[in-house]
Scaffold this active site. Structure first.
Site, short mmCIF file in Angstrom:
data_model
loop_
_atom_site.label_atom_id
_atom_site.label_comp_id
_atom_site.label_asym_id
_atom_site.label_seq_id
_atom_site.Cartn_x
_atom_site.Cartn_y
_atom_site.Cartn_z
N TYR A 179 38.56 21.03 28.75
CA TYR A 179 39.79 21.27 27.97
C TYR A 179 39.64 22.55 27.12
CZ TYR A 179 43.03 20.83 24.03
OH TYR A 179 43.96 21.08 23.04
N SER A 184 45.09 23.63 13.22
CA SER A 184 46.19 23.43 14.17
C SER A 184 47.05 22.22 13.80
CB SER A 184 45.61 23.22 15.57
OG SER A 184 46.57 22.64 16.44
N GLN A 215 48.57 26.23 11.08
CA GLN A 215 49.35 26.64 12.26
C GLN A 215 50.42 25.59 12.56
OE1 GLN A 215 48.70 24.96 15.58
NE2 GLN A 215 50.57 25.93 16.34
N TYR A 223 53.55 24.19 15.08
CA TYR A 223 54.41 24.17 16.25
C TYR A 223 55.74 23.60 15.78
CZ TYR A 223 50.64 24.81 19.71
OH TYR A 223 49.62 25.31 20.47
N THR A 249 53.26 29.44 15.83
CA THR A 249 52.93 29.77 17.23
C THR A 249 54.20 29.75 18.07
OG1 THR A 249 50.70 28.92 16.99
CG2 THR A 249 51.55 29.08 19.24
N ARG A 307 46.98 23.10 33.03
CA ARG A 307 45.57 23.34 33.36
C ARG A 307 45.18 22.31 34.41
NH1 ARG A 307 45.92 24.07 27.97
NH2 ARG A 307 45.35 21.91 27.63
N LYS A 349 52.39 34.03 15.87
CA LYS A 349 51.30 34.04 16.86
C LYS A 349 51.84 33.87 18.29
CE LYS A 349 46.97 31.60 17.96
NZ LYS A 349 47.26 30.75 19.12
N HIS A 401 47.51 32.97 24.10
CA HIS A 401 47.04 31.60 23.92
C HIS A 401 45.71 31.40 24.66
CE1 HIS A 401 49.06 27.93 22.15
NE2 HIS A 401 48.01 27.35 22.68
N ARG A 461 45.94 30.22 28.40
CA ARG A 461 46.25 28.80 28.61
C ARG A 461 47.74 28.57 28.84
NH1 ARG A 461 41.89 25.83 26.52
NH2 ARG A 461 43.05 24.03 25.77
C1 FNR Z 1 43.99 26.73 21.67
N1 FNR Z 1 44.98 27.55 21.13
C2 FNR Z 1 45.91 27.01 20.25
N2 FNR Z 1 46.79 27.82 19.60
C3 FNR Z 1 47.66 27.32 18.70
O1 FNR Z 1 48.43 28.08 18.12
N3 FNR Z 1 47.67 25.97 18.45
C4 FNR Z 1 46.85 25.10 19.08
O2 FNR Z 1 46.88 23.89 18.82
C5 FNR Z 1 45.95 25.62 20.04
N4 FNR Z 1 45.09 24.79 20.72
C6 FNR Z 1 44.07 25.33 21.47
C7 FNR Z 1 43.09 24.50 22.00
C8 FNR Z 1 42.01 25.05 22.69
C9 FNR Z 1 40.93 24.15 23.22
C10 FNR Z 1 41.91 26.45 22.86
C11 FNR Z 1 40.74 27.07 23.58
C12 FNR Z 1 42.91 27.27 22.38
C13 FNR Z 1 44.90 29.02 21.32
C14 FNR Z 1 43.97 29.65 20.27
O3 FNR Z 1 44.54 29.60 18.99
C15 FNR Z 1 43.69 31.12 20.60
O4 FNR Z 1 44.89 31.81 20.80
C16 FNR Z 1 42.78 31.29 21.83
O5 FNR Z 1 41.78 30.30 21.85
C17 FNR Z 1 42.15 32.67 21.85
O6 FNR Z 1 41.38 32.87 22.96
P1 FNR Z 1 39.78 32.61 23.03
O7 FNR Z 1 39.18 33.12 21.74
O8 FNR Z 1 39.62 31.14 23.18
O9 FNR Z 1 39.37 33.36 24.24
#
Ligand code: FNR
Length: 394
Positions: free
Chosen positions: A26, A108, A129, A131, A157, A166, A253, A277, A280
């Site tokens: 995940y 988050s 953060q 949503y 976000t 995924r 974001k 993100h 993702r």
């Molecule tokens: C996220 N990201 C994310 N962003 C956000 O705004 N709210 C969220 O709840 C989440 N949840 C989340 C879970 C997981 C497991 C990951 C890996 C990422 C995105 C996160 O804030 C960020 O944009 C990315 O993780 C940046 O990329 P890197 O540093 O993981 O490569």
């Protein structure tokens, strides 16, 4: 013999051993074919740092400010969902590590620990953060809770109006509703230390949502509620609504396009996070680092720019800052540290990034991170500065 940890990849490998497969995947994986996930890293790797010599770099500083708050280096912890499933009380531990180290922490909406849990373990204000879901009353109540907890910035976000898929999560049973497969059970049984820590944590479900949805208080029932709550109607009018309710510093974001960056700046935000993100959401989207220069040109003088996506080293931080980011957010990097070693692992991640940043600054002749500019870099296809792209000789 405990493993010798020298870089973020070592912590990733350790987390892979200690955290159940479904949770590790995940964190680790991206949406669809993972093109954007890979591009985030590959495009950072493809930028070269200019090695400079015989410059006195005895005194160096990685210190900066992010949204006006002092930070020991230009890095902040990104908001990530389900963090407390990597290690019991994960969000509280990561917030504490960030505070002790001297960088901002973002909680988050989809965290395991609640806003109030995190507020109870730190003195320094953290970022929250948000949503915006279909249930606008819920968003409004989260904003009030973030204010009551003295959060110093709201990170709204915008790139998750609908969820990207995924494949690995579905195969692992981390779907809505979650499926407990035999493979999952066996895997969890082989990680008793993890299970003890997570079971011993304060919460086991979405902490910010507990008590909000009648009849839904487990991870499974709440994830069903959430899946129906992402709101495809989200628009700039909602951004305005949030800004009015919140009244404090606002970070938008998930901006990846210069046109959206202009709209974000016009909406009156204090910062934007150039982000896809972490690969993702929209697979096939531009890598964050390729999007950054255009956005810096468009709005860099009007709003602070944060950057995320693929940051795994201090060299990556230096590249993003040189291209116009005030700082980087780290998602997976801190999660690997947390899953590997809890709070100490997050601290280790921050130390590794700072050491790498510091050494890279020295070897590029940069005394102060605030002086970093594109002149530190050679972009792919570039030879000497100003000479334009390399011409291929047939
Ligand atoms: C996220 N990201 C994310 N962003 C956000 O705004 N709210 C969220 O709840 C989440 N949840 C989340 C879970 C997981 C497991 C990951 C890996 C990422 C995105 C996160 O804030 C960020 O944009 C990315 O993780 C940046 O990329 P890197 O540093 O993981 O490569």
């Amino acid at each position: 013999m405990p493993p010798v940890i020298t870089n973020i990849e070592d912590l990733r490998q350790l987390a892979r051993k200690r955290v159940p497969r479904a949770i590790f995947d995940y964190v680790d994986r991206g949406s669809y074919d993972e093109l954007t996930l890979r591009a985030n890293k590959a495009d950072l790797d493809a930028i070269a740092l200019r090695q400079r010599v015989a410059i006195n770099v005895e005194h160096r500083s990685t210190a900066t400010t992010l949204l006006g708050e002092p930070a020991r280096m230009p890095v902040a912890i990104a908001p990530t969902g389900l963090t407390g499933l990597n290690w019991g009380d994960g969000e509280m531990l990561a917030a504490r590590a960030a505070e002790r180290f001297g960088v901002p922490f973002t909680l988050s909406t989809m965290s395991i620990c609640s806003i109030e849990d995190v507020a109870s373990v730190v003195q320094r204000p953290f970022w929250f953060q948000l949503y915006v879901m279909r249930d606008r009353g819920f968003a409004a109540s989260l904003i009030e809770r973030a204010k009551a907890a003295r959060c110093s910035a709201l990170v709204l976000t915008l790139d998750l109006q609908i969820q990207g898929q995924r494949h690995r999560d579905i195969k692992n049973g981390l779907s809505v509703p979650p499926r407990l497969t035999l493979a999952n059970l066996l895997d969890i049984a082989s990680k008793p230390a993890w299970a003890l820590r997570v079971l011993g944590g304060r919460r086991k479900t979405f902490g910010n949502l507990e008590g909000h949805v009648r009849g839904a208080d487990s991870l499974s029932t709440l994830s069903q509620w959430i899946a129906g709550q992402f709101d495809p109607t989200l628009s700039w009018a909602d951004v305005e609504w949030v800004r009015g309710l919140w009244g404090g510093k606002l970070i938008l974001k998930g901006i990846l396009d210069a046109e959206d960056a202009r709209l974000a700046a016009a909406a009156g935000c204090d910062a934007i996070v150039v982000s896809n993100h972490g690969g993702r959401q929209l697979d096939g989207a531009l890598s964050s680092i390729r999007a950054l220069p255009e956005i810096a040109d468009a709005v860099g003088d009007r709003t602070e720019l944060l950057f995320d996506g693929g940051v795994r080293s201090g060299q990556d931080v230096l590249k993003a800052v040189a291209l116009g980011a005030r700082g980087c957010m780290i998602g997976r990097a801190f999660l690997y540290g947390l899953g590997a070693m809890g709070e100490a692992g997050v601290t280790r991640v921050l130390e590794i990034l700072r050491n790498e940043l510091d050494v890279s600054m020295a070897l590029t002749g940069t005394r102060d991170i605030l002086e970093a500019s594109p002149a530190l870099l050679r972009l792919p296809g570039e030879t000497a500065r100003g000479a334009g792209p390399v011409r291929r000789v047939a």
